[in-house]
Design an enzyme around this catalytic site. Structure first.
Site, PDB file in Angstrom:
ATOM      1  N   ASP A  97       0.862  -1.178   0.000  1.00  9.36           N
ATOM      2  CA  ASP A  97       0.000   0.000   0.000  1.00  9.36           C
ATOM      3  C   ASP A  97       0.900   1.230   0.000  1.00  9.36           C
ATOM      4  O   ASP A  97       1.920   1.253   0.689  1.00  9.36           O
ATOM      5  CB  ASP A  97      -0.856   0.048   1.259  1.00  9.36           C
ATOM      6  CG  ASP A  97      -1.993  -0.961   1.262  1.00  9.36           C
ATOM      7  OD1 ASP A  97      -2.059  -1.794   0.333  1.00  9.36           O
ATOM      8  OD2 ASP A  97      -2.813  -0.909   2.203  1.00  9.36           O
ATOM      9  N   HIS A 154       4.898  -7.359  -0.134  1.00  7.54           N
ATOM     10  CA  HIS A 154       4.574  -8.622  -0.785  1.00  7.54           C
ATOM     11  C   HIS A 154       5.225  -8.711  -2.166  1.00  7.54           C
ATOM     12  O   HIS A 154       5.714  -7.712  -2.701  1.00  7.54           O
ATOM     13  CB  HIS A 154       3.053  -8.767  -0.907  1.00  7.54           C
ATOM     14  CG  HIS A 154       2.358  -8.901   0.416  1.00  7.54           C
ATOM     15  ND1 HIS A 154       1.721 -10.053   0.818  1.00  7.54           N
ATOM     16  CD2 HIS A 154       2.208  -8.016   1.440  1.00  7.54           C
ATOM     17  CE1 HIS A 154       1.200  -9.877   2.022  1.00  7.54           C
ATOM     18  NE2 HIS A 154       1.484  -8.648   2.422  1.00  7.54           N
ATOM     19  N   SER A 255       8.289   3.566   5.101  1.00  8.09           N
ATOM     20  CA  SER A 255       9.430   3.809   4.240  1.00  8.09           C
ATOM     21  C   SER A 255       9.029   3.686   2.777  1.00  8.09           C
ATOM     22  O   SER A 255       7.912   4.012   2.408  1.00  8.09           O
ATOM     23  CB  SER A 255      10.575   2.859   4.576  1.00  8.09           C
ATOM     24  OG  SER A 255      11.756   3.329   3.989  1.00  8.09           O
TER      25      SER A 255
END
Length: 303
Positions: A97, A154, A255
């Site tokens: 995200d 992911h 980050s």
């Protein structure tokens, strides 16, 4: 015509970037990291609830929606989502995200950091020209994870891990203001480079550290940062294969992830600085011959 409001914003952004240079980045981050591991119930609950209110975090997507159920702030920050919260699209998908801040082709080993700011793939990957060679004429995408985002990373493609490289550095903030004014920001910050071999050729996933990021973890090695002040490289002869959409790592506080590919990607028509979700389609690869990652055979091996 330039407005006073625009000029004030630019000046404040530049000032924010400049004041970070003399700060003790690592000391600040380690202290915040210790605080984020606090397990005193009333204190960690106060911190978590304040964070949720301030950043408007949607806890209904979390596998555990009760903020008080987490043992510490870091456990809340790296929380799992419900199984159906992030469907995996076709083609190349977002690893996290966040904000898709930049993407496109890599020409002559150069990536775009922000408008008017460019940096080299070689410096990003630790200064090794052999490691960088497959990516010099490929493609890249940069995803910035804000504090409110889901902070597990992911796989955008199925891949087999070939090399992991820890690269020490500063840990400037990685928000847009800093990206606009700190040259080669992502190649200056502490980072973890993970090289995968995929059906579309070599892929580098670069997890970039930032101010108050206490640690970076991977699913195969656990917590990696912080380490010593030297580049540390591990080649993987044992098979570590992760399927598309599988978790590969996480940030303890926010980050940036930089993806690098050896081939051209046909990116979808997505506006720069658009919000993307983990698993959301970013584009696809044209049907051409793939390349295998070779790397520098002088690196140490694991397994």
């Amino acid at each position: 015509m330039l407005t006073i409001e625009w000029m004030v914003t630019v000046t404040l952004d530049k000032l924010f970037a400049l004041i970070q240079y003399p700060l003790p980045h690592h000391l600040i981050s380690r202290l915040v990291g210790q605080f984020a591991e606090c397990r005193i119930p009333w204190l960690k609950n106060l911190l978590i609830k304040a964070f949720i209110r301030h950043f408007n975090v949607d806890m209904q997507q979390a596998q555990e929606p009760d903020p008080t159920a987490y043992t510490c702030f870091n456990d809340f920050f790296t929380r799992k989502l419900k199984a159906d919260a992030r469907p995996i699209g076709d083609g190349l998908v977002s690893p996290a995200d966040g904000t898709l801040s930049q993407y496109g082709r890599t020409y002559h080993g150069t990536l775009i950091q922000a408008k008017g700011q460019a940096y080299s793939i070689t410096s990003l990957l630790g200064g090794d020209m052999y490691r960088a060679a497959p990516f010099r004429q490929g493609s890249f995408a940069t995803i910035y994870l804000s504090p409110r985002d889901y902070h597990r990373v992911h796989m955008p493609l199925t891949g087999t891990l070939k090399e992991m490289v820890y690269i020490p550095g500063r840990i400037f903030s990685v928000n847009q203001a800093t990206a606009n004014h700190v040259p080669a920001l992502f190649a200056r910050n502490e980072r973890l480079v993970c090289i995968f071999d995929t059906e579309h050729g070599p892929m580098a996933m670069v997890l970039v550290g930032a101010m108050i990021v206490a640690a970076i973890e991977t699913v195969w090695a656990g917590q990696i940062t912080p380490l010593s002040g030297e580049i540390q490289r591990i080649r993987f002869d044992t098979t570590v294969t992760l399927e598309k959409g599988a978790e590969m790592g996480r940030f303890k506080l926010g980050s940036t992830v930089v993806l690098c590919f050896s081939r051209e990607v046909d990116f979808d028509d997505i506006s720069m600085d658009s919000m993307v979700s983990m698993g959301e389609r970013l584009g696809e690869f044209p049907a051409t011959q793939r390349i295998r990652y070779q790397g520098d055979d002088t690196a140490s091996s694991a397994g």
